[in-house]
Design an enzyme around this catalytic site. Structure first.
Site, PDB file in Angstrom:
ATOM      1  N   ARG A 531       8.359   8.589  -2.411  1.00 55.15           N
ATOM      2  CA  ARG A 531       9.090  10.064  -2.705  1.00 55.15           C
ATOM      3  C   ARG A 531      10.093  10.297  -2.114  1.00 55.15           C
ATOM      4  O   ARG A 531      10.796  11.021  -3.336  1.00 55.15           O
ATOM      5  CB  ARG A 531       7.981  11.030  -2.217  1.00 55.15           C
ATOM      6  CG  ARG A 531       6.737  11.158  -3.086  1.00 55.15           C
ATOM      7  CD  ARG A 531       5.535  12.080  -1.937  1.00 55.15           C
ATOM      8  NE  ARG A 531       5.429  12.474  -0.530  1.00 55.15           N
ATOM      9  CZ  ARG A 531       4.339  11.332  -0.946  1.00 55.15           C
ATOM     10  NH1 ARG A 531       3.386  10.905  -1.245  1.00 55.15           N
ATOM     11  NH2 ARG A 531       3.952  10.779   0.922  1.00 55.15           N
ATOM     12  N   THR A 580       6.649  -2.677  -0.244  1.00 49.86           N
ATOM     13  CA  THR A 580       5.643  -2.183  -0.285  1.00 49.86           C
ATOM     14  C   THR A 580       4.237  -3.005  -1.238  1.00 49.86           C
ATOM     15  O   THR A 580       3.931  -4.474  -0.726  1.00 49.86           O
ATOM     16  CB  THR A 580       5.608  -1.461  -2.394  1.00 49.86           C
ATOM     17  OG1 THR A 580       5.985  -2.385  -3.029  1.00 49.86           O
ATOM     18  CG2 THR A 580       6.832  -0.595  -2.372  1.00 49.86           C
ATOM     19  N   LYS A 604       1.998  -8.969  -1.828  1.00 49.48           N
ATOM     20  CA  LYS A 604       1.239  -9.986  -1.543  1.00 49.48           C
ATOM     21  C   LYS A 604       1.095 -10.377  -2.939  1.00 49.48           C
ATOM     22  O   LYS A 604       1.227 -11.061  -3.806  1.00 49.48           O
ATOM     23  CB  LYS A 604      -0.029 -10.612  -1.013  1.00 49.48           C
ATOM     24  CG  LYS A 604      -0.069 -10.891   0.257  1.00 49.48           C
ATOM     25  CD  LYS A 604      -1.017 -11.197   0.517  1.00 49.48           C
ATOM     26  CE  LYS A 604      -1.216  -9.911   1.500  1.00 49.48           C
ATOM     27  NZ  LYS A 604      -1.676  -9.609   2.841  1.00 49.48           N
ATOM     28  N   GLU A 631       7.667 -15.630   2.820  1.00 54.61           N
ATOM     29  CA  GLU A 631       7.215 -15.770   3.477  1.00 54.61           C
ATOM     30  C   GLU A 631       5.548 -15.119   4.305  1.00 54.61           C
ATOM     31  O   GLU A 631       4.846 -15.085   4.491  1.00 54.61           O
ATOM     32  CB  GLU A 631       7.941 -16.456   4.905  1.00 54.61           C
ATOM     33  CG  GLU A 631       7.532 -16.742   5.903  1.00 54.61           C
ATOM     34  CD  GLU A 631       6.889 -19.033   6.064  1.00 54.61           C
ATOM     35  OE1 GLU A 631       8.050 -19.331   5.521  1.00 54.61           O
ATOM     36  OE2 GLU A 631       6.313 -18.559   5.902  1.00 54.61           O
ATOM     37  N   ALA A 636       1.268 -12.967   7.766  1.00 52.08           N
ATOM     38  CA  ALA A 636       1.718 -12.118   8.908  1.00 52.08           C
ATOM     39  C   ALA A 636       3.068 -12.507   8.899  1.00 52.08           C
ATOM     40  O   ALA A 636       3.535 -11.755  10.268  1.00 52.08           O
ATOM     41  CB  ALA A 636       0.919 -11.235   9.750  1.00 52.08           C
ATOM     42  N   LEU A 638       3.776 -15.735   9.842  1.00 53.11           N
ATOM     43  CA  LEU A 638       3.967 -17.101  10.660  1.00 53.11           C
ATOM     44  C   LEU A 638       4.079 -17.869   9.901  1.00 53.11           C
ATOM     45  O   LEU A 638       4.397 -17.619   8.714  1.00 53.11           O
ATOM     46  CB  LEU A 638       2.732 -17.046  11.271  1.00 53.11           C
ATOM     47  CG  LEU A 638       1.707 -16.439  12.355  1.00 53.11           C
ATOM     48  CD1 LEU A 638       0.402 -16.444  12.206  1.00 53.11           C
ATOM     49  CD2 LEU A 638       3.133 -16.778  13.450  1.00 53.11           C
ATOM     50  N   GLU A 692      -4.869  -4.449   4.064  1.00 53.27           N
ATOM     51  CA  GLU A 692      -4.333  -3.834   2.949  1.00 53.27           C
ATOM     52  C   GLU A 692      -4.444  -2.383   3.018  1.00 53.27           C
ATOM     53  O   GLU A 692      -5.092  -1.412   3.373  1.00 53.27           O
ATOM     54  CB  GLU A 692      -4.440  -4.156   1.515  1.00 53.27           C
ATOM     55  CG  GLU A 692      -4.210  -6.024   1.535  1.00 53.27           C
ATOM     56  CD  GLU A 692      -2.907  -6.471   1.360  1.00 53.27           C
ATOM     57  OE1 GLU A 692      -2.432  -5.594   0.898  1.00 53.27           O
ATOM     58  OE2 GLU A 692      -2.375  -6.276   2.755  1.00 53.27           O
ATOM     59  N   ASP A 703      -7.127 -10.342  -1.120  1.00 52.79           N
ATOM     60  CA  ASP A 703      -5.927 -10.825  -0.821  1.00 52.79           C
ATOM     61  C   ASP A 703      -6.218 -11.675  -0.213  1.00 52.79           C
ATOM     62  O   ASP A 703      -5.103 -12.576  -0.096  1.00 52.79           O
ATOM     63  CB  ASP A 703      -6.125  -9.605   0.900  1.00 52.79           C
ATOM     64  CG  ASP A 703      -4.931  -9.729   1.011  1.00 52.79           C
ATOM     65  OD1 ASP A 703      -3.600  -9.342   0.757  1.00 52.79           O
ATOM     66  OD2 ASP A 703      -4.895  -9.724   1.947  1.00 52.79           O
ATOM     67  N   LYS A 707      -3.203 -14.728  -1.810  1.00 53.58           N
ATOM     68  CA  LYS A 707      -2.212 -15.123  -0.162  1.00 53.58           C
ATOM     69  C   LYS A 707      -2.643 -16.746  -0.397  1.00 53.58           C
ATOM     70  O   LYS A 707      -1.966 -17.642  -0.663  1.00 53.58           O
ATOM     71  CB  LYS A 707      -2.633 -15.652   1.128  1.00 53.58           C
ATOM     72  CG  LYS A 707      -2.592 -13.982   1.782  1.00 53.58           C
ATOM     73  CD  LYS A 707      -3.115 -13.965   2.922  1.00 53.58           C
ATOM     74  CE  LYS A 707      -4.030 -12.114   3.545  1.00 53.58           C
ATOM     75  NZ  LYS A 707      -4.374 -12.741   5.016  1.00 53.58           N
TER      76      LYS A 707
END
Ligand code: ADP
Ligand code: ASP
Ligand code: MG
Length: 714
Positions: A531, A580, A604, A631, A636, A638, A692, A703, A707
C-alpha cells in the site's frame, strides 16, 4: 610580477609571518567576529597579518547603494541607514569605552561622507569607477577596525589595523583586473611599519590604491587576492584562508552532497578548480604565493578540528600509495550562464588568420572567452563566453564576417544559449589513459548531451559544455563515477513485512561494517509495501524507516518505485530485493534484469512458476551481466543452494537429499501433541514466522515443492 627591491627594508619580512584571511562569512555577525578574534589570538606565530573581508553581504549592499543612487532611486538613503545600523549594532555588541566611542565616531563620519557622495551620484545620475570603488570598500574598513579593537580588548596585545589603500598599490590591467605593483607596495609597507611597528596587524582585504593614490578595489572576491599579495610581500610562512567549508571540496558541496574535502591540491589544480567556478578560492590568489612556494591552507572557522586543504607544490610521492584512476581527477567545477558561439564554414579551412580575426573581434567588444575548441578539420571554431556578453559578440562577428557569410565561405555564426561548463581537474590526468573515457562514459550513462569539449595541452583539465539544465546532473554523474566506491549499491526493498522488515533491520545494523571493512556502501533508495512506499534520493535512514514510511510514505506504485531506485545515475549498481510472496512481482524480474538491475529474491514463487519463464529469465540474466540470487528461497537462508552448487561444480554428484523441507511442518510435528487445538499451534507457527503468508501453502506441500524446484535449478 615585478622584482622586489634589493634595498634594505625595515619591515621584517620572512617566515615569522603568518597570514590569515577571514572571508565575509567568518565576520557575518558580532558572535562570529568574536570567534575570529579567538583564532587570531590563539595563533602562536611570532607575527600575524590578518586580512579581513567586509561583513557578509555588505559589499553587495554597498554596490546596491551606488546602483540605486545612479538610477535616481532615493531608497539609497534608507539602504545606507541599514548599513549604518548593522555596523553600529555589531560594534555595540563587541566594543566598549573609548574604543567603542572612537569607532562609532569614525562610522558616523564615514556614513556622512558616503551620504554626500551618493547624493552627488544621485544628482549626476552616474558613478565613475573610482567613486564606486571608494564607496564599496567601506565594508572592509569597518570590519578591520572593529576586529583590531576587539583583539586588543580581549588579549591586551598590541594590534594595529591597516588601511591597505595606504600600502597596496595596483595598476588596472584590462578586463576588470588589476596588477599589483610589488615594488611600490613594499616601499609603502616599510613606511607603514616605521610608523606602526606591530606584530599583529589587521588589514583590510579587497581595497587598494592606484599609483596616483586613488582608491580602487581588487574586484569581486578580492580579499583572497589581498591575502596572497600580502603573503608574497611578507614572504610569509603560510597563508590561511578561513571560510565556511572544511576546505576545497571535490565539487561544490551545495550541488553535490557527496563531495569530499581534498587534503592537498597543487597550485595548478587549485587555479583550475577556482577558474572553473569553485568560488571557495579566487583563481588570482594562487599567482603571488606560487612564486615563493608559500602554501595556502583553506580552513573552516566553524570547524576548527578539520585540518583543511593544503595548496602547495605537490610532493613527489603523493600518489604512490594509490594508483587508482580516481586519484587522477581531484575535483569538478562548473560555470553557469554561458553561451557557445559556433563559427563554421569551409572557407576557414587552411586560411591563416581566421582565428585571430574572430578573437580580435571578440576582444574589441571586451568579452571574456572562457574556453575554445576547434575542430581539427578547421571547419569550425567554437568558444564559450558569458551569456550577458554573447549578444555583442554575435553582432560583431556577423558584421566583421559579413562578406564571408554572404559569399558562403562561412556558413554561420551560431549562438547556443543557456550552457554551462563542467571541468574535471587533476594534475595527474596528464598522460593517464582512461580518464576521458571514464568521464564521457559517466556522462553518456546519465544521458547528458555534450555540446563541446576542450582539453588544455597541460592536461590539467578536461572541459565539456553541456546545457545548463543538465549541469548539476552531469556534475553529480561524473563526481560519483570518480568518487563513489565501485561498490556503492542502490537497494530497493519490495515488501516490508516480516522478511523485508528483518532484512532492513539487518542492513541497518550491518551498514557501517560493510562500509568500513568491505568498502560496500549500501543505500536503500526505496522501500515499498503493497500500500505505501518510501523513496529517497540519497538513502533512507534505516534507524527510522518504519516511522518514515508512515509519515513520509506515499501510495505504492511499483513503476515509480523502480524508477526512483534505479533512476539515480550516480550510483553504479542497483539491486531489487523481492521480499514478497507475490507472483505478480516475480513477473517483473525479466524487465528488471533487462534494465541491468540485479535481483535478489527469497520469494519462492520466483523459480517455481512456468519453466519457460524461468529459462528465459536465466538466459537473459547471463547475457545482461546481472546477478540473480535466490539462496533464501530454500532453508530460510541457510547456505544450502550455494553448497549444493559448489559440490556440483567441483564434480560431485548428488544421490539423495533427505530432510524435513518445511519449517512449518517441522514446528507442527514438534508441537502438536494433542493438548492444544491444531489451529492454535498453526497460529503460533505463523506468529513465529515459520509459515508462508497463507499457511495452506505449507500444509498442501506446495511450498516444499517450490523449494525442491528452486534447489533443482542450480
Ligand atoms: P568567503 O566569504 O569566506 O570568501 P565564499 O562564499 O567566497 O566565502 O566561498 C566559500 C563557498 O564556496 C562555500 O561556502 C561553498 O559553498 C563554495 N564552493 C564552491 N565550490 C566549492 C568547492 N569545490 N569546495 C568548497 N567550497 C566550494
Ligand atoms: N568583500 C569583497 C567582496 O565581497 C571582497 C571579498 O570578500 O573577498 O567581493
Ligand atoms: Mg570568497
Amino acid at each position: 610580477m615585478q622584482q622586489t627591491s634589493s634595498e634594505k627594508v625595515e619591515f621584517p619580512k620572512g617566515d615569522t609571518w603568518s597570514i590569515h584571511k577571514f572571508g565575509g562569512t567568518c565576520v557575518g555577525s558580532s558572535e562570529r567576529i568574536r570567534n575570529v578574534a579567538h583564532v587570531i589570538i590563539n595563533d602562536d606565530s611570532e607575527r600575524k597579518l590578518v586580512v579581513v573581508s567586509a561583513m557578509s553581504k555588505v559589499t553587495n549592499m554597498m554596490y546596491d547603494l551606488v546602483c540605486k543612487a545612479q538610477s535616481r532611486d532615493d531608497s539609497y538613503i534608507a539602504a545606507l541607514d541599514a548599513v549604518l545600523e548593522r555596523h553600529k549594532l555589531t560594534a555595540l555588541d563587541l566594543l566598549e569605552g573609548d574604543d567603542l566611542a572612537s569607532f562609532l565616531l569614525q562610522l558616523h563620519d564615514d556614513i556622512n561622507n558616503l551620504k554626500a557622495m551618493l547624493r552627488a551620484i544621485y544628482i549626476a545620475g552616474h558613478a565613475t569607477e573610482s567613486f564606486t570603488d571608494f564607496v564599496v570598500g567601506h565594508g572592509e574598513l569597518w570590519s578591520a577596525q572593529m576586529l583590531a579593537s576587539l583583539v586588543r580588548k580581549v588579549s591586551g596585545m598590541d594590534c594595529n589595523w591597516m588601511d591597505t589603500r595606504e600600502v597596496l598599490i595596483v595598476n588596472p590591467s584590462g578586463s576588470n583586473q588589476v596588477d599589483p605593483d610589488y615594488l611600490e607596495s613594499e616601499k609603502r609597507l616599510e613606511k607603514w611599519f616605521l610608523q606602526n611597528p606591530s606584530k599583529t596587524v589587521i588589514a583590510t582585504g579587497f581595497i587598494a590604491s592606484t599609483p596616483q593614490n586613488i582608491p580602487t578595489t581588487l574586484k569581486s572576491d578580492g580579499s583572497d587576492f589581498s591575502a596572497a599579495i600580502m603573503g608574497a610581500l611578507f614572504r610569509a610562512r603560510q597563508v590561511t584562508i578561513w571560510t565556511d567549508v572544511d576546505g576545497v571540496c571535490s565539487a561544490d558541496p551545495r550541488k553535490v552532497s557527496e563531495a569530499v574535502v581534498l587534503k592537498t591540491l597543487s597550485y595548478q589544480e587549485a587555479w583550475e578548480m577556482s577558474y572553473f567556478g569553485a568560488n571557495v578560492l579566487h583563481p588570482r590568489t594562487i599567482i603571488p604565493v606560487m612564486q615563493y612556494d608559500i602554501p595556502i591552507i583553506i580552513r573552516n572557522i566553524f570547524n576548527l578540528s578539520a585540518p583543511g586543504t593544503m595548496i602547495c607544490q605537490p610532493s613527489v610521492n603523493e600518489f604512490e600509495d594509490g594508483q587508482r584512476l580516481e586519484s587522477y581527477v581531484k575535483g569538478f567545477a562548473t560555470i553557469d550562464n554561458l553561451a557557445l558561439v559556433n563559427v563554421e564554414g569551409t572557407g576557414m579551412v587552411g586560411v591563416p588568420g581566421t582565428a585571430s580575426a574572430i578573437f580580435g573581434a571578440v576582444k574589441d567588444v571586451g568579452a571574456n572567452v572562457i574556453m575554445i575548441s576547434q575542430a581539427s578539420s578547421e571547419h569550425s571554431i567554437c568558444f564559450a563566453v558569458p551569456e550577458k556578453e554573447v549578444k555583442a559578440v554575435a553582432e560583431v562577428l556577423q558584421s566583421r564576417f559579413r562578406q564571408a557569410l554572404d559569399a558562403e565561405r562561412l556558413s554561420q555564426v551560431a549562438v547556443i544559449s543557456n550552457c554551462s561548463i563542467l571541468a574535471a581537474v587533476g594534475q595527474k590526468m596528464a598522460s593517464t589513459p582512461g580518464v576521458s573515457a571514464t568521464l564521457f562514459n559517466a556522462l553518456a550513462k546519465a544521458n547528458i548531451n555534450v555540446r563541446a569539449i576542450a582539453q588544455g595541452c597541460s592536461e590539467y583539465n578536461i572541459t565539456v559544455v553541456v546545457k545548463q539544465e543538465d549541469c548539476v546532473k552531469a556534475l553529480r554523474a561524473v563526481h560519483s563515477r570518480f568518487y563513489f566506491s565501485k561498490t556503492t549499491i542502490a537497494v530497493g526493498i519490495v515488501g516490508s513485512g516480516l522478511i523485508g522488515g528483518t532484512l532492513l533491520d539487518q542492513l541497518r545494523d550491518q551498514a557501517a561494517v560493510l562500509k568500513e571493512q568491505f568498502n560496500i556502501d549500501l543505500r536503500v533508495m526505496g522501500i515499498t509495501g503493497s500500500r505505501r512506499m518510501l523513496l529517497s534520493d540519497t538513502g533512507i535512514d534505516l534507524s527510522r524507516w518504519r516511522d518514515l514510511q508512515k509519515v513520509e510514505g506515499e501510495v505504492a506504485d511499483l513503476e515509480k518505485f523502480v524508477h526512483n531506485v534505479h533512476g539515480n545515475h550516480f550510483i553504479p549498481n542497483t539491486v531489487l530485493v523481492d521480499c514478497t510472496a507475490d507472483s505478480g512481482v516475480v513477473s517483473r524480474y525479466y524487465e528488471w534484469l533487462r534494465r541491468g538491475i540485479h535481483v535478489i529474491t527469497p520469494n519462492k514463487k520466483a523459480n517455481s512458476g512456468p519453466l519457460e519463464q524461468y529459462l528465459k529469465l536465466r538466459a537473459l540474466q547471463r547475457q545482461s551481466y546481472t546477478h540473480y540470487f535466490y539462496e533464501a528461497t530454500v532453508g530460510a537462508g541457510l547456505p544450502i543452494i550455494s553448497t549444493l552448487q559448489g559440490l556440483l561444480e567441483t564434480g560431485d554428484k548428488i544421490l539423495r537429499i533427505e530432510g524435513i523441507f518445511s519449517g512449518t511442518l517441522s514446528y507442527i510435528f514438534n508441537n502438536f501433541i494433542g493438548t492444544r487445538a491444531f489451529s492454535e499451534v498453526v497460529a503460533e507457527a505463523k506468529e513465529a514466522g515459520f509459515t508462508e503468508p497463507d499457511p495452506r501453502d505449507d500444509f498442501s506441500g506446495t511450498d516444499v515443492a517450490r523449494k525442491v524446484i528452486s534447489a533443482n535449478f542450480l
